[in-house]
Design a protein around this motif. Structure first.
Motif, PDB file in Angstrom:
ATOM      1  N   LEU A 111      -4.480   6.551   1.223  1.00  0.00           N
ATOM      2  CA  LEU A 111      -3.778   5.316   0.897  1.00  0.00           C
ATOM      3  C   LEU A 111      -4.299   4.683  -0.387  1.00  0.00           C
ATOM      4  CD1 LEU A 111      -4.018   5.478   4.286  1.00  0.00           C
ATOM      5  CD2 LEU A 111      -2.445   3.574   3.977  1.00  0.00           C
ATOM      6  N   ALA A 112      -3.351   4.119  -1.155  1.00  0.00           N
ATOM      7  CA  ALA A 112      -3.667   3.477  -2.418  1.00  0.00           C
ATOM      8  C   ALA A 112      -3.076   2.068  -2.415  1.00  0.00           C
ATOM      9  CB  ALA A 112      -3.106   4.268  -3.601  1.00  0.00           C
ATOM     10  N   VAL A 113      -3.876   1.065  -2.780  1.00  0.00           N
ATOM     11  CA  VAL A 113      -3.395  -0.311  -2.852  1.00  0.00           C
ATOM     12  C   VAL A 113      -2.626  -0.480  -4.156  1.00  0.00           C
ATOM     13  CG1 VAL A 113      -4.058  -2.731  -2.947  1.00  0.00           C
ATOM     14  CG2 VAL A 113      -5.331  -1.145  -1.493  1.00  0.00           C
ATOM     15  N   THR A 118       0.855  -1.174   0.000  1.00  0.00           N
ATOM     16  CA  THR A 118       0.000   0.000   0.000  1.00  0.00           C
ATOM     17  C   THR A 118       0.891   1.225   0.000  1.00  0.00           C
ATOM     18  OG1 THR A 118      -1.736  -1.146   1.252  1.00  0.00           O
ATOM     19  CG2 THR A 118      -1.773   1.256   1.277  1.00  0.00           C
ATOM     20  N   ASP A 145     -12.543   2.717   9.159  1.00  0.00           N
ATOM     21  CA  ASP A 145     -12.439   1.821   7.998  1.00  0.00           C
ATOM     22  C   ASP A 145     -13.782   1.266   7.558  1.00  0.00           C
ATOM     23  OD1 ASP A 145     -13.034  -0.051   9.947  1.00  0.00           O
ATOM     24  OD2 ASP A 145     -11.336  -1.366   9.509  1.00  0.00           O
ATOM     25  N   TYR A 202      -6.671   4.533   7.008  1.00  0.00           N
ATOM     26  CA  TYR A 202      -6.726   3.075   6.988  1.00  0.00           C
ATOM     27  C   TYR A 202      -6.442   2.560   5.588  1.00  0.00           C
ATOM     28  CZ  TYR A 202      -8.687   2.465  11.664  1.00  0.00           C
ATOM     29  OH  TYR A 202      -8.868   2.435  13.026  1.00  0.00           O
ATOM     30  N   GLY A 203      -5.724   1.424   5.530  1.00  0.00           N
ATOM     31  CA  GLY A 203      -5.535   0.669   4.306  1.00  0.00           C
ATOM     32  C   GLY A 203      -5.923  -0.769   4.580  1.00  0.00           C
ATOM     33  N   ALA A 255       1.159   5.213   0.891  1.00  0.00           N
ATOM     34  CA  ALA A 255       0.552   6.325   1.618  1.00  0.00           C
ATOM     35  C   ALA A 255       0.979   7.622   0.953  1.00  0.00           C
ATOM     36  CB  ALA A 255       0.986   6.310   3.076  1.00  0.00           C
TER      37      ALA A 255
END
Length: 326
Positions: free
Chosen positions: A318-320, A23, A230, A281-282, A25
């Motif tokens: 956050l990015a997956v 992930t 989340d 949150y991720g 940030a």
């Protein structure tokens, strides 16, 4: 600044991500937006992803098209695709949306929601391969013309359908999957500093932390400055410069009769003596960024941290990049 994650070989990246996935940030700061690679509780390389001083940042996840990064700046809201092959954002790919100085941005119903410096709240759709027929969106993946949906007094934060402002909390009603033109309606409180719109609505104010049930209910007294959730019963909040954590799930709540009042929260000491200012949150992890520019990650086995050398932290998204392995 540490060597960029982009300088690591492909094989090293695979080993680094492992079964925990990866992930990224994106941290909004007075220097720009810093991208930090995270795998489980391991913090990897970091680099400057955008050089404009940032007031806020948001990531719009996409299925058949690259995710989008939106950055709120003193000039405009800037939007760019997140290039998975490049592991980040091409700084030259940012497109201004045209709403002028922007103070807050979030994501709701597959669109960006942004508040400008005058208090106007806009929705911005993004076109692309997976959304070529979307109303008002360009088929080449560019952001649409912004659509004004209402105004607030001195906006501070946007999350999901909620907007935090000096005149309280406001919620976007209608539009998106619900159909019809969206509207912005006040839902109470005063002097809201931050909101969490996933799951049970939460709001941070100088009088305390609140959750929305049958009206706004007190979750914790004190000077609340930030909150994140989340959507599955987990939440973080900064109250009186301490980090509070609610780490029970909705299923557990229902069985044990646990609500969202003060008994559901506990103080969670960070590994550094610094003030938490940005929360997020991720998948399987929580992230806290402090006023001194330290990024703290908890993937279920305690906090790990890394100083990223920036000040003026204003937000995190956050990015997956890689999902968890089997």
């Amino acid at each position: 600044m540490a060597p960029a994650e982009d300088d690591i070989s492909i094989e090293e990246k695979r080993v680094y991500a492992g079964s925990a996935g990866r992930t990224d940030a994106y941290v909004a700061t007075g220097t720009g937006v810093v991208r930090v690679a995270i795998s489980g509780d391991k913090v990897g390389g970091f680099e400057l992803a955008a050089r404009d001083p940032a007031r806020d940042v948001a990531v719009l996840a996409r299925t058949d098209d690259p995710d989008r990064l939106a950055v709120a700046t003193d000039d405009d809201l800037l939007v760019a695709p997140i290039d998975a092959d490049r592991d980040g954002v091409d700084g030259s790919a940012f497109s201004p949306v045209g709403i002028g100085p922007t103070v807050a941005v979030g994501v709701h119903d597959g669109e960006f929601l942004a508040a400008d410096g005058a208090g106007e709240v806009h929705r911005i759709r993004v076109g692309g391969d997976g959304d070529v027929d979307a109303e008002d969106a360009e088929g080449d993946g560019s952001p649409s013309e912004p659509t004004r949906i209402g105004s607030v007094d001195d906006p501070r934060a946007v999350d999901g359908p909620l907007v935090a402002a000096a005149d309280g909390v406001h919620r976007v009603m209608g539009g998106g999957a619900a159909g019809g033109a969206p509207t912005l309606e006040p839902v109470g409180l005063d002097d809201a500093r931050d909101v969490a719109g996933a799951g049970v609505p939460l709001a941070a104010t100088p009088a305390g932390l609140y959750w929305l049930g049958n009206g706004w209910m007190s979750a914790n007294e004190g000077d609340a400055t930030a909150v994140a959730a989340d959507g599955d019963g987990h939440a973080l909040a900064a109250v009186d410069d301490e980090l509070l954590v609610r780490d029970v799930t909705d299923v557990t709540d229902a069985a044990a009769g646990i609500g969202w009042d003060a008994d559901a929260w506990r103080v969670a000491p960070l590994p550094v003596d610094e003030r938490p200012v940005a929360l997020g949150y991720g998948p399987g992890l929580s992230v806290v960024v402090t006023d001194a520019g330290t990024l703290c990650v908890n993937a279920g086995d305690g906090w790990r941290h890394q100083a990223i050398g920036v000040r003026g932290v204003a937000g995190v998204a956050l990015a997956v990049v890689e999902g968890t392995g089997g």
